[in-house]
Design a protein around this motif. Structure first.
Motif, PDB file in Angstrom:
ATOM      1  N   ASP A   1      36.087-121.065  32.110  1.00  0.00           N
ATOM      2  CA  ASP A   1      36.091-120.004  31.928  1.00  0.00           C
ATOM      3  C   ASP A   1      35.322-119.307  30.496  1.00  0.00           C
ATOM      4  N   ARG A   2      34.762-120.175  29.859  1.00  0.00           N
ATOM      5  CA  ARG A   2      33.812-120.051  28.584  1.00  0.00           C
ATOM      6  C   ARG A   2      32.388-119.657  29.330  1.00  0.00           C
ATOM      7  N   TRP A   3      32.087-120.279  30.456  1.00  0.00           N
ATOM      8  CA  TRP A   3      30.581-119.939  30.824  1.00  0.00           C
ATOM      9  C   TRP A   3      30.679-118.994  32.082  1.00  0.00           C
ATOM     10  N   ILE A   4      31.599-119.033  32.835  1.00  0.00           N
ATOM     11  CA  ILE A   4      31.574-118.265  34.262  1.00  0.00           C
ATOM     12  C   ILE A   4      31.158-116.687  33.686  1.00  0.00           C
ATOM     13  N   PRO A   5      31.902-115.984  32.691  1.00  0.00           N
ATOM     14  CA  PRO A   5      31.399-114.659  32.389  1.00  0.00           C
ATOM     15  C   PRO A   5      30.016-114.561  31.926  1.00  0.00           C
ATOM     16  N   VAL A   6      29.437-115.581  31.266  1.00  0.00           N
ATOM     17  CA  VAL A   6      28.325-115.811  31.029  1.00  0.00           C
ATOM     18  C   VAL A   6      27.204-115.315  32.002  1.00  0.00           C
ATOM     19  N   PHE A   7      27.584-115.991  33.122  1.00  0.00           N
ATOM     20  CA  PHE A   7      26.656-115.970  34.480  1.00  0.00           C
ATOM     21  C   PHE A   7      26.982-114.738  35.005  1.00  0.00           C
ATOM     22  N   GLN A   8      28.074-114.302  35.164  1.00  0.00           N
ATOM     23  CA  GLN A   8      28.214-113.013  35.566  1.00  0.00           C
ATOM     24  C   GLN A   8      27.640-111.747  35.059  1.00  0.00           C
ATOM     25  N   ARG A   9      27.558-112.036  33.746  1.00  0.00           N
ATOM     26  CA  ARG A   9      26.844-111.097  33.115  1.00  0.00           C
ATOM     27  C   ARG A   9      25.255-111.038  33.006  1.00  0.00           C
ATOM     28  N   LEU A  10      24.794-112.292  33.385  1.00  0.00           N
ATOM     29  CA  LEU A  10      23.484-112.492  33.750  1.00  0.00           C
ATOM     30  C   LEU A  10      23.226-111.976  35.259  1.00  0.00           C
ATOM     31  N   LEU A  11      24.086-112.161  35.863  1.00  0.00           N
ATOM     32  CA  LEU A  11      23.819-111.509  37.584  1.00  0.00           C
ATOM     33  C   LEU A  11      23.836-109.893  37.457  1.00  0.00           C
ATOM     34  N   LYS A  12      24.415-109.257  36.603  1.00  0.00           N
ATOM     35  CA  LYS A  12      24.495-108.073  36.269  1.00  0.00           C
ATOM     36  C   LYS A  12      23.488-107.490  35.645  1.00  0.00           C
ATOM     37  N   ILE A  13      22.811-108.205  34.643  1.00  0.00           N
ATOM     38  CA  ILE A  13      21.668-107.859  33.891  1.00  0.00           C
ATOM     39  C   ILE A  13      20.430-107.882  34.836  1.00  0.00           C
ATOM     40  N   LEU A  14      20.428-108.718  36.004  1.00  0.00           N
ATOM     41  CA  LEU A  14      19.413-108.847  36.855  1.00  0.00           C
ATOM     42  C   LEU A  14      19.791-108.042  38.178  1.00  0.00           C
ATOM     43  N   GLU A  15      20.686-107.274  37.923  1.00  0.00           N
ATOM     44  CA  GLU A  15      21.082-106.268  39.006  1.00  0.00           C
ATOM     45  C   GLU A  15      21.453-107.174  40.526  1.00  0.00           C
ATOM     46  N   LEU A  16      22.195-108.161  40.377  1.00  0.00           N
ATOM     47  CA  LEU A  16      22.564-108.844  41.512  1.00  0.00           C
ATOM     48  C   LEU A  16      24.182-108.673  41.585  1.00  0.00           C
TER      49      LEU A  16
ATOM     50  N   GLU B   1      15.161-112.888  26.628  1.00  0.00           N
ATOM     51  CA  GLU B   1      16.133-111.544  26.105  1.00  0.00           C
ATOM     52  C   GLU B   1      17.370-111.424  27.020  1.00  0.00           C
ATOM     53  N   LYS B   2      17.105-111.506  28.258  1.00  0.00           N
ATOM     54  CA  LYS B   2      18.009-111.448  29.165  1.00  0.00           C
ATOM     55  C   LYS B   2      19.088-112.495  29.316  1.00  0.00           C
ATOM     56  N   VAL B   3      18.573-113.914  28.813  1.00  0.00           N
ATOM     57  CA  VAL B   3      19.597-114.856  28.665  1.00  0.00           C
ATOM     58  C   VAL B   3      20.645-114.815  27.583  1.00  0.00           C
ATOM     59  N   LEU B   4      19.848-114.265  26.257  1.00  0.00           N
ATOM     60  CA  LEU B   4      20.598-113.920  25.041  1.00  0.00           C
ATOM     61  C   LEU B   4      21.634-112.807  25.400  1.00  0.00           C
ATOM     62  N   MET B   5      21.369-111.734  26.104  1.00  0.00           N
ATOM     63  CA  MET B   5      22.085-110.696  26.237  1.00  0.00           C
ATOM     64  C   MET B   5      23.231-111.125  27.093  1.00  0.00           C
ATOM     65  N   ALA B   6      23.194-112.125  27.942  1.00  0.00           N
ATOM     66  CA  ALA B   6      24.261-112.535  28.833  1.00  0.00           C
ATOM     67  C   ALA B   6      25.200-113.280  28.115  1.00  0.00           C
ATOM     68  N   LEU B   7      24.995-113.780  26.709  1.00  0.00           N
ATOM     69  CA  LEU B   7      25.901-114.679  26.127  1.00  0.00           C
ATOM     70  C   LEU B   7      27.085-113.905  25.565  1.00  0.00           C
ATOM     71  N   ASP B   8      26.926-112.610  25.420  1.00  0.00           N
ATOM     72  CA  ASP B   8      28.371-111.853  25.145  1.00  0.00           C
ATOM     73  C   ASP B   8      27.998-110.404  25.425  1.00  0.00           C
ATOM     74  N   GLU B   9      28.946-109.685  25.609  1.00  0.00           N
ATOM     75  CA  GLU B   9      28.783-108.304  26.001  1.00  0.00           C
ATOM     76  C   GLU B   9      28.351-107.328  25.044  1.00  0.00           C
ATOM     77  N   ASP B  10      28.577-107.532  23.852  1.00  0.00           N
ATOM     78  CA  ASP B  10      28.148-106.844  22.742  1.00  0.00           C
ATOM     79  C   ASP B  10      26.866-106.988  22.195  1.00  0.00           C
ATOM     80  N   ILE B  11      26.140-108.217  22.870  1.00  0.00           N
ATOM     81  CA  ILE B  11      24.663-108.481  22.379  1.00  0.00           C
ATOM     82  C   ILE B  11      23.781-107.280  23.316  1.00  0.00           C
ATOM     83  N   SER B  12      23.460-106.197  22.883  1.00  0.00           N
ATOM     84  CA  SER B  12      22.692-105.327  23.102  1.00  0.00           C
ATOM     85  C   SER B  12      21.279-105.621  23.301  1.00  0.00           C
ATOM     86  N   ASP B  13      20.308-104.778  23.908  1.00  0.00           N
ATOM     87  CA  ASP B  13      18.946-105.040  23.954  1.00  0.00           C
ATOM     88  C   ASP B  13      18.395-105.271  22.546  1.00  0.00           C
ATOM     89  N   ASP B  14      18.866-104.367  21.735  1.00  0.00           N
ATOM     90  CA  ASP B  14      18.230-104.041  20.441  1.00  0.00           C
ATOM     91  C   ASP B  14      18.756-105.596  19.694  1.00  0.00           C
TER      92      ASP B  14
END
Length: 310
Positions: free
Chosen positions: A123-138, A219-232
């Motif tokens: 459960d620690r890593w599954i949300p990270v992958f879900q966020r990466l999918l969302k960032i990549l528009e998948l 950058e996209k992998v860094l953003m996937a680590l947590d929902e509060d890591i913005s593009d900036d």
């Protein structure tokens, strides 16, 4: 005045025979030259293919040497300021070059972290992958499909699939219920179309230290680590590590906006890696060959984990 007479039958036949012989000789000579040209072209193609293949192999040998030399420095971190991280390293070969590029696999998201060694969902890593999918528009539901493919639980997740789905296919097979052996294996998993895999490939791996190397992650992998890591914030991490690579993972807290997030990402990141991919390519004439490989580096050796010739 002498009157011209028609050619005799013998003379006419001789002329026809001569023309026929000349025509046959012309065809034979043309055929001979055509076959010689084809053989020459085939020989040249084989020669260039062989040279390109061995040049690409030389590129891989150079990549292993570069990684070993880097290991001898004994640095506590691996970063994009290191020699291996050049975008394309030229390897001189007589009057030609092979080109090799090396990437840190720990700078990517390791898909095998989605399940534990015993096959339980992580459960620690599954949300990270879900966020990466969302960032990549998948489709974020692809995370369920992949977890079901790898976990030991026979019950499908809400958007996943187990044996019931795979055995119903035109060419049936069972879910693997084990970790991935390569990124290419995603093609067997429900929902992972070729275009989806193409989008994911630069950001995922199946070989790593486990944690994401904050010194090399995109950058996209860094953003996937947590929902509060913005593009900036992600851009700030990249600027800071470029100016001065993180020696220990706690150094990332010096980036504005990361200190408060650190407790949530501390178990997901690192600063060092011993897993690297290398892509070498060479062209001779009209022939090009490429090799992709993945290596695990130790203080005394560089071991091959994956090797594919294109």
């Amino acid at each position: 005045m002498r009157i011209a007479r028609p050619l005799s039958n013998r003379g006419g036949m001789a002329l026809i025979l001569t023309i026929t012989v000349v025509a046959l000789l012309t065809i034979a000579i043309f055929d001979m030259f055509n076959k010689a040209w084809i053989q020459s072209a085939l020989a040249a193609g084989f020669r260039d293919d062989t040279r390109a293949l061995y040049a690409a192999r030389s590129g891989q040998a150079a990549a292993k040497l570069i990684l070993m030399e880097d290991a001898k420095k004994g640095l506590p971190r691996d970063a994009l300021t290191d020699e291996w991280a050049q975008s394309s390293i030229p390897i001189p070969l007589d009057d030609e070059y092979a080109f090799v590029s090396i990437r840190d696999e720990s700078g990517k998201l390791d898909l095998n972290r989605l399940t534990s060694d015993r096959g339980y969902p992580e459960d620690r890593w599954i949300p990270v992958f879900q966020r990466l999918l969302k960032i990549l528009e998948l489709d974020e539901g692809l995370a369920d499909s992949l977890v079901d493919w790898m976990d030991s639980n026979p019950e499908p997740r809400s958007n996943g699939a187990e044996d019931g789905y795979y055995l119903s296919l035109k060419k049936p097979y069972k879910a693997k219920n084990a970790r991935l052996d390569s990124v290419d294996e995603l093609a067997l998993v429900k929902g992972f179309a070729p275009e989806t895999i193409r989008k994911l490939r630069p950001y995922v791996t199946v070989w790593s230290e486990g944690a994401v190397n904050a010194n090399t992650a995109e950058e996209k992998v860094l953003m996937a680590l947590d929902e509060d890591i913005s593009d900036d914030v992600a851009k700030g991490i990249i600027r800071e590590r470029t100016a001065s690579p993180f020696t220990v993972k706690e150094d990332i807290k010096r980036v504005p906006g990361v200190s408060d997030l650190y407790p949530k990402i501390s178990l997901l990141i690192g600063v060092k890696s011993d897993y690297y991919s290398a892509e070498s390519a060479a062209t001779f004439g009209e022939t090009s060959r490429m090799i992709r490989a993945v290596y695990r580096r130790s203080s005394s050796s560089v071991d091959v984990l994956y090797y594919k010739v294109f």
